[in-house]
Design a protein around this motif. Structure first.
Motif, PDB file in Angstrom:
ATOM      1  N   ARG A 210       0.825  -1.207   0.000  1.00  7.98           N
ATOM      2  CA  ARG A 210       0.000   0.000   0.000  1.00  7.98           C
ATOM      3  C   ARG A 210       0.861   1.259   0.000  1.00  7.98           C
ATOM      4  N   ALA A 260      -3.841  -6.702  -3.076  1.00 12.03           N
ATOM      5  CA  ALA A 260      -4.441  -5.958  -4.184  1.00 12.03           C
ATOM      6  C   ALA A 260      -4.196  -6.637  -5.532  1.00 12.03           C
ATOM      7  N   PRO A 366      -3.615   5.991  -0.857  1.00 17.97           N
ATOM      8  CA  PRO A 366      -4.431   4.782  -0.952  1.00 17.97           C
ATOM      9  C   PRO A 366      -5.258   4.591   0.315  1.00 17.97           C
ATOM     10  N   LEU A 367      -6.402   3.939   0.166  1.00 21.82           N
ATOM     11  CA  LEU A 367      -7.251   3.708   1.330  1.00 21.82           C
ATOM     12  C   LEU A 367      -6.457   3.068   2.459  1.00 21.82           C
ATOM     13  N   ILE A 369      -5.952   0.455   5.409  1.00 21.16           N
ATOM     14  CA  ILE A 369      -6.479  -0.908   5.478  1.00 21.16           C
ATOM     15  C   ILE A 369      -7.776  -0.945   6.265  1.00 21.16           C
ATOM     16  N   PHE A 373      -9.076  -0.832   2.246  1.00 20.59           N
ATOM     17  CA  PHE A 373      -8.088  -1.151   1.208  1.00 20.59           C
ATOM     18  C   PHE A 373      -8.275  -2.578   0.697  1.00 20.59           C
ATOM     19  N   PRO A 374      -8.271  -2.790  -0.616  1.00 25.21           N
ATOM     20  CA  PRO A 374      -7.897  -1.824  -1.657  1.00 25.21           C
ATOM     21  C   PRO A 374      -9.060  -1.005  -2.230  1.00 25.21           C
ATOM     22  N   TRP A 391     -13.772  -3.187   1.762  1.00 26.04           N
ATOM     23  CA  TRP A 391     -13.166  -4.453   1.313  1.00 26.04           C
ATOM     24  C   TRP A 391     -14.111  -5.189   0.355  1.00 26.04           C
TER      25      TRP A 391
END
Length: 528
Positions: A210, A260, A366-367, A369, A373-374, A391
């Motif tokens: 990530r 991802a 990025p998002l 977790i 994420f993702p 998710w």
């Protein structure tokens, strides 16, 4: 040995057996790379699923975003109590303790088997843990019994000195054997637990991926935030909520860790063309950036289960159009990798003027977790329980008559439109301020409609119009403030907002269930 001391050590054997059971089970789950097969998390998820809605509301109202910590503390206390009882049962009435431990193991196996995506091997960690716990409980209880029997008085022998020495030796030997077994087993459990943690390095690995991920530039960027959109008033909520303080309410006790590179989203159900798309394919599509305020339906009047962020993602409507929803479909059932589902009106997701996104980014990164994420869903104007699936792994085009999201059968409304609301951030309730000019300030939201005005009332006075900061989107909250010439004494301040078109908050309090709270937020302050 006196009865109280024996009871204490019997309880310790039960606690040790429980620790070994959990350590071995977690090690097996980590080795099998199936975090969902962890009995502790499986039982915790089962508790979340089974308890009545009012219990969930109570926990969230009491602990807010600490609800999961509260649950684990509660589960830990329950495990401790059960362990103590099992230890005493096994010492006093063997093999009832073993039977009780096996029963607890059966419950955990059932809980694991009922989890989303559970496979036939998911029961192994629970079975292995219970087997190890039974061995430990049986062995330690036997050693404890030997020690207790060695301390029991014996008839006076012909040679009392020799017999006394032998008895003392036997007591010492049995006591040593008990403590060696106890200490060795405890040390082994610690080693196994540390090994499980080392094996379960998925989160760290995904964080590395990530952190290295470079998000694409948006084809349609969010407008620059004007200076007049954010008020410089100490204590007011920031216009954009930081990722690390953004509220988190979901049903995932263990944050899903998703690679991802293997993530896929499937669009199925009442569609002409089923679609499957991977993460790289999604990132290659033209991205949209949009600021959206999200809120939990469990947010009480004046609560903090709400946050505002700038999201980067691809419009869900475009993928749905590609799939071709069939006539009669009116709902999209989104599913998380952990089994959570949300039912979102199809027409809402297809609206051209509503930026419903498959989000990959949050506030320029990025998002996180814990925030999906993702990929997660972000839908302006709807509470998270019917729209904000984290998710995410599938979208099923269906009908409200045929399917229901996770919360609907638990007593919550199927639609969940966000209600107009407002909150006073400063001054905080219960505080004392100095007489003179005091800033009353906070935030208000009327998602996907926009806030038209905010009004403040002090005590029983007239409603006074507050000054609104500039809006950055009809999908985000707006800051507001009112300068107040505060006289000495105790005062009650209330706020109400009006969303377009002319949707003014109602005064009477309404609980969060089944479709969100209502009522004026009030604070009481003392002016010195």
């Amino acid at each position: 040995m006196n009865r109280r001391r024996v009871t204490l050590w019997a309880a310790v054997t039960g606690v040790l057996a429980a620790v070994v059971t959990l350590a071995v089970a977690e090690a097996f789950a980590a080795f099998m790379a199936t975090p969902g097969s962890s009995p502790l998390f499986a039982v915790g998820s089962a508790v979340v699923d089974l308890v009545p809605a009012w219990v969930k509301e109570l926990v969230i109202s009491l602990f807010g975003t600490g609800d999961k910590v509260a649950l684990f503390v509660g589960l830990g206390l329950l495990v401790l109590v059960l362990a103590v009882v099992i230890g005493m049962l096994q010492y006093r009435r063997p093999p009832t303790g073993l039977i009780a431990l096996a029963t607890v193991g059966l419950v955990s196996v059932i809980a694991v088997a009922s989890r989303a995506g559970a496979g036939p091997l998911w029961a192994l960690p629970s079975l292995a843990g219970v087997f190890a716990g039974i061995l430990v409980l049986r062995a330690t209880a036997t050693k404890l019994r030997d020690w207790v029997e060695a301390t029991a008085p014996v008839p006076v022998p012909i040679t009392p000195g020799l017999q006394s020495n032998r008895a003392a030796t036997r007591v010492s030997l049995t006591r040593r054997r008990f403590f060696v077994l106890l200490g060795g087993t405890a040390a082994g459990a610690v080693v196994i637990g540390l090994g499980a943690r080392a094996l379960n390095a998925g989160t760290a690995a995904v964080n590395v991926v990530r952190d290295a991920l470079v998000l694409p530039k948006p084809t349609t960027a969010a407008p620059a935030i004007p200076v007049a959109a954010e008020l410089d008033i100490p204590g007011i909520s920031p216009l954009i909520s930081a990722n690390d303080t953004f509220y988190r309410i979901d049903t995932a006790l263990q944050v899903p860790v998703i690679d991802a590179s293997t993530w896929k989203l499937r669009i199925t159900g009442m569609v002409d063309n089923e679609i499957e798309i991977g993460f790289d394919e999604l990132l290659a599509l033209p991205m949209t950036e949009h600021s959206v305020t999200l809120m939990c339906v469990s947010n009480e009047v004046g609560g903090d289960l709400v946050g505002n962020a700038t999201w980067l993602g691809y419009p869900i409507r475009e993928l749905l159009k590609r799939a071709g929803p069939q006539a009669g479909a009116d709902m999209v059932l989104s599913t998380s990798i952990d089994g959570f589902t949300a039912g979102t009106p199809l027409d809402v997701l297809l609206e051209d003027d509503r930026q419903s996104l498959l989000a990959v980014g949050m506030n320029g990164e990025p998002l996180p977790i814990e925030h999906g994420f993702p990929v997660r869903m972000v839908v302006p104007g709807l509470y998270g329980y019917v729209s904000a699936t984290k998710w995410i792994v599938s979208l099923k085009v269906t009908t409200f008559a045929a399917d229901m999201g996770y919360w609907t059968p638990r007593g919550w409304s199927a639609l969940g439109p966000v209600k107009t609301a407002s909150r006073i951030d400063v001054p905080a309730s219960g505080t004392s301020v100095s007489a003179g000019t005091v800033a009353i300030a906070g935030v208000a939201w009327a998602q996907h409609r926009g806030v038209e005005r905010v009004e403040v009332r002090v005590d029983d006075g007239a409603w006074q119009p507050a000054t609104l900061a500039e809006a950055i989107s009809i999908d985000t909250w707006r800051q507001w403030f009112l300068p107040w010439d505060a006289p000495s004494g105790s005062h009650t301040i209330a706020v109400r907002a009006t969303g377009a078109p002319n949707d003014t908050q109602r005064e009477n309090r309404v609980p969060v269930a089944p479709n969100g709270s209502e009522g004026y937020h009030t604070v009481t302050v003392t002016v010195a």
